[in-house]
Design an enzyme around this catalytic site. Structure first.
Site, short mmCIF file in Angstrom:
data_model
loop_
_atom_site.label_atom_id
_atom_site.label_comp_id
_atom_site.label_asym_id
_atom_site.label_seq_id
_atom_site.Cartn_x
_atom_site.Cartn_y
_atom_site.Cartn_z
N LYS A 131 0.84 -1.21 0.00
CA LYS A 131 0.00 0.00 0.00
C LYS A 131 0.87 1.25 0.00
O LYS A 131 1.97 1.24 0.55
CB LYS A 131 -0.86 -0.05 1.26
CG LYS A 131 -1.84 1.08 1.37
CD LYS A 131 -2.81 0.95 2.50
CE LYS A 131 -3.54 2.25 2.64
NZ LYS A 131 -4.05 2.82 1.36
N LYS A 174 7.67 0.90 0.93
CA LYS A 174 8.24 0.12 -0.19
C LYS A 174 9.57 0.72 -0.66
O LYS A 174 10.57 0.04 -0.76
CB LYS A 174 7.29 0.13 -1.40
CG LYS A 174 6.03 -0.62 -1.23
CD LYS A 174 5.20 -0.57 -2.49
CE LYS A 174 4.81 0.84 -2.89
NZ LYS A 174 3.95 1.50 -1.92
N ASP A 230 -2.00 -0.24 -4.07
CA ASP A 230 -3.32 0.25 -3.66
C ASP A 230 -4.41 -0.27 -4.59
O ASP A 230 -5.50 -0.55 -4.15
CB ASP A 230 -3.33 1.79 -3.70
CG ASP A 230 -2.30 2.37 -2.76
OD1 ASP A 230 -2.54 2.33 -1.54
OD2 ASP A 230 -1.25 2.80 -3.24
N LYS A 234 4.72 8.21 -7.90
CA LYS A 234 5.38 9.20 -7.05
C LYS A 234 6.87 9.34 -7.39
O LYS A 234 7.51 10.26 -6.96
CB LYS A 234 5.29 8.81 -5.58
CG LYS A 234 3.98 9.08 -4.95
CD LYS A 234 4.02 9.39 -3.44
CE LYS A 234 5.02 8.68 -2.59
NZ LYS A 234 4.58 7.34 -2.19
N1 LIG Z 1 11.39 1.20 9.31
C1 LIG Z 1 11.04 2.48 9.26
N2 LIG Z 1 11.21 3.27 10.33
C2 LIG Z 1 10.86 4.57 10.30
N3 LIG Z 1 10.32 5.18 9.23
C3 LIG Z 1 10.11 4.46 8.13
C4 LIG Z 1 10.46 3.08 8.05
N4 LIG Z 1 10.15 2.62 6.81
C5 LIG Z 1 9.63 3.67 6.13
N5 LIG Z 1 9.61 4.76 6.92
C6 LIG Z 1 9.09 6.10 6.56
O1 LIG Z 1 7.78 5.97 6.05
C7 LIG Z 1 7.57 6.89 4.98
C8 LIG Z 1 6.98 6.16 3.79
O2 LIG Z 1 7.94 5.29 3.26
P1 LIG Z 1 8.10 5.04 1.70
O3 LIG Z 1 9.18 4.07 1.52
O4 LIG Z 1 8.19 6.31 0.98
O5 LIG Z 1 6.68 4.36 1.36
P2 LIG Z 1 6.10 3.86 -0.05
O6 LIG Z 1 7.21 3.77 -0.99
O7 LIG Z 1 5.50 2.53 0.26
O8 LIG Z 1 5.04 4.88 -0.45
C9 LIG Z 1 8.92 7.53 4.69
O9 LIG Z 1 8.92 8.83 5.16
C10 LIG Z 1 9.92 6.70 5.46
O10 LIG Z 1 10.93 7.48 5.99
MG LIG Z 2 7.43 4.82 -2.76
#
Ligand SMILES: Nc1ncnc2c1ncn2[C@@H]1O[C@H](COP(=O)(O)OP(=O)(O)O)[C@@H](O)[C@H]1O
Ligand SMILES: [Mg+2]
Ligand SMILES: Nc1ncnc2c1ncn2[C@@H]1O[C@H](COP(=O)(O)OP(=O)(O)O)[C@@H](O)[C@H]1O
Ligand code: SF4
Ligand SMILES: [Mg+2]
Lengths: 262, 262
Positions: free
Chosen positions: A10, A15, A125, A41
């Site tokens: 999601k 990810k 999603d 994104k």
């Molecule tokens: N293990 C973790 N601990 C703290 N923050 C995390 C962790 N994994 C992801 N995040 C934070 O969560 C947010 C979303 O992560 P992201 O990788 O961009 O999600 P996605 O790619 O699934 O949309 C980011 O700001 C990231 O810093």
């Molecule tokens: Mg992402």
């Protein structure tokens, strides 16, 4: 042979953060890695390259001649990155964009062949024919689902497993990116087991991750001796050594609700 | 003339909850309402009807003769509901499903004509040609974006506004469904203003909403004298009296980051 691994989950579940740390950890061990960002994104490569890179869809829509160095960027320890980019909002198909971009990449670059691991960072999603394009095109050999113990990410994960089943694609494992929800580890372990898979990593929520992200580096690069870096390294070894991927058995909606109500 | 209003926003932000309360509040004022759930999660009508209803895609894929009473369900104070349902995971197009379902509905029922308001509950995680189907088909006359003050929902909202602009569809307003983030009201007010629109409702986070949801009723029905019910009523009046919808002016990615970093 080259491993083609997709990470589905999601939006906002972690990810890109997880994929880029896996890529960096694999590069540390001498593997050649290509990260393909399939989320509109386009933020899969920021912590590997140090800044946002142009997307293939922007370049293709812009017309003109495109060379390999316009789309393939080198980051930490030689990890190569491309960002597919999104459809033009409101008109295109995010999925068809992935196919167009991959076909184009093959024409301008050998990046898809000169690696050991290709990591696809794909939003989960909406599990439509579009986002399963890397799978339908026969690119992806195994997929991981990333989730937390909360209902919405698990619902998306279960939906992804329905898509994998429909396309007869094996699930290599479930990754829990902790949101510190009550009973999270047990919930996600049960979820993984009932899918016929297993929990391959429990990644704690750690402020080091966000600190490094603000400096546009992975935790592997920015905090190599931290506990969280070790968790990512262990996951990278798991992915490279390969689990026994199996086609998942999705849960019913009722069972999913039951599991998260415990 | 019939108002066709779409509510777009990121998954989990509160679209279904807000749409069903608006529908219930409008029904209280004597308006005839049809809710069209376009989210593959098919949970737009649970609190109006009291339980999950079958989706059109399930029925159409099942074959056989389908009558109006198989797809159109009456809920609270006569609000009519249909759930489009999602594509078969991994293969279909969520968007094409919406068009197929609407065309089918027109064949078996007059529900689209015998109402004052049609509310489309549409996910905004991926702004592709698929999910903008209600707009491209000329159904939707105005759209609302629902968000909180956090980056991810605002990013989705901005992407939705890019789609609206591309399809020359007016934005009637921005709704803030509070997540109690710091400085949320100011952030969302600025976001709405810079889009060339305005904040039409600030909905507080209220445990009454979830209590009612557990009993499968809206807050309008389950807690009619509560403060939150009054907020939904005011929003319903705003939607029926009509704002001056304007085609939005999306923010740049840099500006969006700046706004949420304040
Ligand atoms: N293990 C973790 N601990 C703290 N923050 C995390 C962790 N994994 C992801 N995040 C934070 O969560 C947010 C979303 O992560 P992201 O990788 O961009 O999600 P996605 O790619 O699934 O949309 C980011 O700001 C990231 O810093
Ligand atoms: Mg992402
Ligand atoms: N104003 C609110 N106060 C408290 N909880 C809310 C509010 N609005 C929505 N919620 C909760 O947030 C969750 C997600 O809302 P939902 O309407 O299902 O989101 P969406 O349709 O956008 O996916 C639901 O459990 C709902 O009860
Ligand atoms: S296949 Fe998926 S991404 Fe493509 S238009 Fe349909 S819903 Fe959108
Ligand atoms: Mg919903």
């Amino acid at each position: 042979s080259i491993k083609h691994v997709a990470i589905y989950g999601k939006g906002g579940i972690g990810k890109s953060c997880t994929a880029s740390n896996i890529a960096a950890a694999c590069a540390d061990e001498g593997h050649r890695v290509l990260v393909v960002g399939c989320d509109p994104k386009s933020d899969s490569s920021i912590t590997l390259v140090g800044h946002r890179i142009p997307t293939m869809m922007e370049l293709i829509q812009g017309g003109g001649e495109i060379k390999e160095e316009d789309v393939v960027f080198q980051g930490y320890k030689g990890v190569r990155c491309i960002e597919v980019g999104g459809p033009e909002p409101g008109v295109g198909c995010a999925g068809r964009g992935i196919i167009v971009a991959i076909d184009f990449l093959r024409k301008v670059s050998k990046a898809m062949e000169e690696v050991d691991l290709v990591l696809y960072d794909v939003p989960g999603d909406i599990v439509c024919g579009g986002f399963s394009a890397p799978i339908r095109k026969g690119l992806v050999s195994q997929a991981y689902i990333i989730t937390s113990g909360e209902y919405m990410p698990l619902y998306a994960g279960n939906n992804i497993s329905k898509g994998l089943k429909r396309l007869n694609t094996p699930l290599a494992g479930v990754i829990c990116n902790s949101r510190e929800a009550a009973g999270e580890r047990e919930i996600v372990e049960s979820f993984a087991r009932e899918l016929g898979s297993r929990l391959v990593a429990f990644i704690p929520k750690d402020p080091i991750v966000q600190e490094c992200e603000r400096r546009a580096v992975t935790a592997i690069e920015g905090a190599p001796d931290s506990k969280i870096a070790e968790v990512y390294r262990a996951l990278a070894r798991e992915i490279m050594s390969g689990a026994e991927p199996r086609v998942p058995k999705p849960l019913s909606d009722e069972r999913l609700l039951e599991l998260t109500r415990t």
